[in-house]
Design a protein around this motif. Structure first.
Motif, PDB file in Angstrom:
ATOM      1  N   GLY A   1      45.307  37.502  17.752  1.00 29.41           N
ATOM      2  CA  GLY A   1      44.275  38.229  17.021  1.00 29.41           C
ATOM      3  C   GLY A   1      42.867  37.880  17.430  1.00 29.41           C
ATOM      4  N   PHE A   2      42.679  36.755  18.123  1.00 27.77           N
ATOM      5  CA  PHE A   2      41.344  36.425  18.629  1.00 27.77           C
ATOM      6  C   PHE A   2      40.911  37.473  19.658  1.00 27.77           C
ATOM      7  CE2 PHE A   2      40.357  31.584  18.172  1.00 27.77           C
ATOM      8  CZ  PHE A   2      40.421  31.711  16.800  1.00 27.77           C
ATOM      9  N   LYS A   3      39.644  37.861  19.577  1.00 22.60           N
ATOM     10  CA  LYS A   3      39.054  38.722  20.585  1.00 22.60           C
ATOM     11  C   LYS A   3      37.572  38.423  20.657  1.00 22.60           C
ATOM     12  CE  LYS A   3      38.450  43.495  22.142  1.00 22.60           C
ATOM     13  NZ  LYS A   3      38.629  44.931  21.820  1.00 22.60           N
ATOM     14  N   ASN A   4      37.119  37.896  21.788  1.00 22.56           N
ATOM     15  CA  ASN A   4      35.737  37.417  21.922  1.00 22.56           C
ATOM     16  C   ASN A   4      35.422  36.398  20.835  1.00 22.56           C
ATOM     17  OD1 ASN A   4      34.431  40.694  22.875  1.00 22.56           O
ATOM     18  ND2 ASN A   4      35.661  39.247  24.005  1.00 22.56           N
ATOM     19  N   CYS A   5      36.344  35.467  20.599  1.00 22.56           N
ATOM     20  CA  CYS A   5      36.158  34.456  19.545  1.00 22.56           C
ATOM     21  C   CYS A   5      34.840  33.709  19.776  1.00 22.56           C
ATOM     22  CB  CYS A   5      37.335  33.517  19.490  1.00 22.56           C
ATOM     23  SG  CYS A   5      37.735  32.665  21.024  1.00 22.56           S
ATOM     24  N   TRP A   6      34.239  33.224  18.704  1.00 26.46           N
ATOM     25  CA  TRP A   6      32.834  32.846  18.760  1.00 26.46           C
ATOM     26  C   TRP A   6      32.551  31.357  18.635  1.00 26.46           C
ATOM     27  CZ3 TRP A   6      29.266  35.952  20.545  1.00 26.46           C
ATOM     28  CH2 TRP A   6      27.918  35.610  20.384  1.00 26.46           C
ATOM     29  N   LYS A   7      33.139  30.716  17.650  1.00 32.00           N
ATOM     30  CA  LYS A   7      32.736  29.336  17.364  1.00 32.00           C
ATOM     31  C   LYS A   7      33.896  28.558  16.750  1.00 32.00           C
ATOM     32  CE  LYS A   7      29.728  26.713  14.228  1.00 32.00           C
ATOM     33  NZ  LYS A   7      28.646  26.786  13.217  1.00 32.00           N
ATOM     34  N   ALA A   8      33.982  27.247  17.086  1.00 34.41           N
ATOM     35  CA  ALA A   8      34.953  26.344  16.466  1.00 34.41           C
ATOM     36  C   ALA A   8      34.283  25.007  16.195  1.00 34.41           C
ATOM     37  CB  ALA A   8      36.169  26.144  17.367  1.00 34.41           C
ATOM     38  N   VAL A   9      34.671  24.372  15.103  1.00 32.72           N
ATOM     39  CA  VAL A   9      34.211  23.011  14.798  1.00 32.72           C
ATOM     40  C   VAL A   9      35.427  22.161  14.450  1.00 32.72           C
ATOM     41  CG1 VAL A   9      31.913  23.697  14.004  1.00 32.72           C
ATOM     42  CG2 VAL A   9      33.772  23.541  12.341  1.00 32.72           C
ATOM     43  N   ARG A  10      35.336  20.879  14.775  1.00 32.88           N
ATOM     44  CA  ARG A  10      36.364  19.917  14.421  1.00 32.88           C
ATOM     45  C   ARG A  10      36.023  19.353  13.035  1.00 32.88           C
ATOM     46  NH1 ARG A  10      39.201  17.509  18.052  1.00 32.88           N
ATOM     47  NH2 ARG A  10      39.741  19.669  18.502  1.00 32.88           N
ATOM     48  N   LEU A  11      36.967  19.448  12.135  1.00 31.89           N
ATOM     49  CA  LEU A  11      36.779  18.954  10.776  1.00 31.89           C
ATOM     50  C   LEU A  11      37.047  17.447  10.707  1.00 31.89           C
ATOM     51  CD1 LEU A  11      38.573  21.839   8.842  1.00 31.89           C
ATOM     52  CD2 LEU A  11      36.159  21.667   9.512  1.00 31.89           C
ATOM     53  N   ALA A  12      36.605  16.829   9.620  1.00 32.12           N
ATOM     54  CA  ALA A  12      36.760  15.380   9.469  1.00 32.12           C
ATOM     55  C   ALA A  12      38.225  14.959   9.440  1.00 32.12           C
ATOM     56  CB  ALA A  12      36.045  14.921   8.197  1.00 32.12           C
ATOM     57  N   ASN A  13      39.118  15.863   9.023  1.00 27.92           N
ATOM     58  CA  ASN A  13      40.548  15.531   8.958  1.00 27.92           C
ATOM     59  C   ASN A  13      41.282  15.780  10.276  1.00 27.92           C
ATOM     60  OD1 ASN A  13      40.680  18.303   9.053  1.00 27.92           O
ATOM     61  ND2 ASN A  13      41.661  18.570   7.056  1.00 27.92           N
ATOM     62  N   GLY A  14      40.535  16.132  11.329  1.00 30.11           N
ATOM     63  CA  GLY A  14      41.134  16.369  12.630  1.00 30.11           C
ATOM     64  C   GLY A  14      41.540  17.799  12.890  1.00 30.11           C
ATOM     65  N   HIS A  15      41.436  18.654  11.893  1.00 26.87           N
ATOM     66  CA  HIS A  15      41.760  20.064  12.079  1.00 26.87           C
ATOM     67  C   HIS A  15      40.591  20.777  12.763  1.00 26.87           C
ATOM     68  CE1 HIS A  15      44.764  19.933   8.452  1.00 26.87           C
ATOM     69  NE2 HIS A  15      45.107  19.141   9.456  1.00 26.87           N
ATOM     70  N   THR A  16      40.833  21.996  13.221  1.00 29.85           N
ATOM     71  CA  THR A  16      39.815  22.810  13.882  1.00 29.85           C
ATOM     72  C   THR A  16      39.662  24.122  13.130  1.00 29.85           C
ATOM     73  OG1 THR A  16      40.331  21.838  16.041  1.00 29.85           O
ATOM     74  CG2 THR A  16      39.154  23.941  16.038  1.00 29.85           C
ATOM     75  N   LEU A  17      38.417  24.476  12.811  1.00 26.93           N
ATOM     76  CA  LEU A  17      38.093  25.709  12.095  1.00 26.93           C
ATOM     77  C   LEU A  17      37.366  26.633  13.057  1.00 26.93           C
ATOM     78  CD1 LEU A  17      37.922  27.241   9.323  1.00 26.93           C
ATOM     79  CD2 LEU A  17      35.702  26.110   9.020  1.00 26.93           C
ATOM     80  N   ALA A  18      37.781  27.906  13.115  1.00 33.08           N
ATOM     81  CA  ALA A  18      37.216  28.805  14.113  1.00 33.08           C
ATOM     82  C   ALA A  18      37.061  30.219  13.582  1.00 33.08           C
ATOM     83  CB  ALA A  18      38.103  28.828  15.357  1.00 33.08           C
ATOM     84  N   SER A  19      36.071  30.939  14.150  1.00 36.53           N
ATOM     85  CA  SER A  19      35.849  32.354  13.847  1.00 36.53           C
ATOM     86  C   SER A  19      36.395  33.202  14.984  1.00 36.53           C
ATOM     87  CB  SER A  19      34.363  32.644  13.623  1.00 36.53           C
ATOM     88  OG  SER A  19      33.571  32.224  14.720  1.00 36.53           O
ATOM     89  N   ALA A  20      37.005  34.350  14.636  1.00 34.97           N
ATOM     90  CA  ALA A  20      37.815  35.122  15.573  1.00 34.97           C
ATOM     91  C   ALA A  20      37.071  36.227  16.284  1.00 34.97           C
ATOM     92  CB  ALA A  20      39.011  35.726  14.835  1.00 34.97           C
ATOM     93  N   GLY A  21      35.733  36.321  16.135  1.00 30.61           N
ATOM     94  CA  GLY A  21      35.014  37.403  16.790  1.00 30.61           C
ATOM     95  C   GLY A  21      35.470  38.745  16.272  1.00 30.61           C
ATOM     96  N   TYR A  22      35.839  39.659  17.187  1.00 31.32           N
ATOM     97  CA  TYR A  22      36.307  40.981  16.776  1.00 31.32           C
ATOM     98  C   TYR A  22      37.608  40.919  15.971  1.00 31.32           C
ATOM     99  CZ  TYR A  22      32.934  43.602  19.601  1.00 31.32           C
ATOM    100  OH  TYR A  22      31.787  44.149  20.103  1.00 31.32           O
ATOM    101  N   GLY A  23      38.305  39.803  16.015  1.00 30.13           N
ATOM    102  CA  GLY A  23      39.486  39.656  15.166  1.00 30.13           C
ATOM    103  C   GLY A  23      39.146  39.708  13.693  1.00 30.13           C
ATOM    104  N   ALA A  24      37.896  39.320  13.350  1.00 29.14           N
ATOM    105  CA  ALA A  24      37.389  39.366  11.972  1.00 29.14           C
ATOM    106  C   ALA A  24      38.289  38.594  11.004  1.00 29.14           C
ATOM    107  CB  ALA A  24      37.190  40.807  11.511  1.00 29.14           C
ATOM    108  N   PHE A  25      38.488  37.311  11.309  1.00 23.19           N
ATOM    109  CA  PHE A  25      39.152  36.404  10.386  1.00 23.19           C
ATOM    110  C   PHE A  25      38.772  34.980  10.769  1.00 23.19           C
ATOM    111  CE2 PHE A  25      42.233  37.045  13.828  1.00 23.19           C
ATOM    112  CZ  PHE A  25      42.627  35.761  14.143  1.00 23.19           C
TER     113      PHE A  25
END
Length: 282
Positions: A151-175
């Protein structure tokens, strides 16, 4: 706020509108924003980066001479990282480290020909957004992880969370998606189908994770002028992905792509989000 559609930078103070301003970014594809201290924000643009006074919107520094820069980040020791494609003679994804005098001190090349924002982790690695894939690399040019998200399409940004997980925005995926340390998808939220129709979830670009767990999101609507009345382009999601705040003014904006929430931050200090939430580095 970066209004990519009109190539302008805005400061919006809802408590005191007398402090608001709008200025041109001065360059195409202004994409990245960082609070770098001294009452300034850094804006990464296609040709390099610029610094603007938060109080006035005045440009106080503008470094050019490049083409293809998509992300710019200031480091604690004063150097600046520029990320893009085909920089410094390479034909791939490149990270340049500029010293305090803006001379290139290091160059790291990675496979690939597409990249958007880059973020440093607390471990000193780099997270890259590359169309359908999140990549994590080190300063030696090694790709440590590569996670392709359906579902990612031209995904935009990701950050590493304090618990080691990764949070990301999907660009045109819109999620949004949260991955565990092995890249397994743990949750997916704010999907287009679950959002109110009035939001017109189109392209989730820059986001900021707040200390209370909420997310402020730039929902970009398209290149050029004329998009100001399309959808809700700046909104805050609570832990259940419900919208609890939003902002927009189609009279002065077109298509919002970058956001930096200054509430609660000390603008005299350098900040980044290497632990997920924006925090001072020095």
């Amino acid at each position: 706020i970066i209004d990519e559609g009109l190539a302008q930078l805005l400061r919006v103070n809802e408590r005191d509108p007398s402090k608001n301003w709008i200025v041109p970014t001065g360059h195409p594809q202004a994409r990245d924003l960082q609070l770098v201290g001294g009452g300034r924000v850094l804006v990464g643009h296609d040709a390099g980066y610029a610094e603007f006074e938060i109080a006035t919107g005045k440009v106080v520094k503008d470094i050019t001479g490049y083409k293809g820069v998509t992300s710019a980040r200031r480091l604690p020791h004063g150097h600046t990282l520029l990320t893009g494609t085909k920089l410094a003679g390479e034909q791939t994804v490149v990270v340049l480290e500029l010293d305090a005098a803006d001379a290139v001190k290091n160059k790291t090349a990675f496979p690939g020909t597409y990249v958007r924002l880059m973020r440093e982790t607390a471990q000193g690695t780099w997270l890259f957004m590359s169309d359908t894939t999140i990549r994590e690399g080190d300063r030696a040019g090694n790709v440590l992880h590569e996670w392709t998200v359906p579902g990612f399409k031209n995904c935009w940004k990701a950050v590493r969370l304090a618990n080691g997980h990764t949070l990301a925005s999907a660009g045109y995926g819109a999620f949004f998606v949260e991955l565990d340390a092995q890249g397994k998808e743990l949750r997916r939220f704010a999907e287009k189908a679950s959002m109110p129709a009035a939001v017109n979830a189109n392209f989730y670009a820059t986001f900021q994770l707040l200390p209370n767990g909420h997310l402020v999101v730039a929902n970009w609507q398209g290149h050029g002028p004329g998009h100001g009345a399309k959808g809700v382009q700046l909104f805050e999601l609570d832990e259940k992905a419900a919208i609890v705040w939003q902002w927009g003014d189609p009279k002065i904006t077109s298509s919002l792509q970058g956001v930096l929430v200054l509430d609660g931050l000390d603008t005299s200090k350098l900040h980044d989000e290497r632990n997920g939430v924006m925090a001072p580095l020095r």
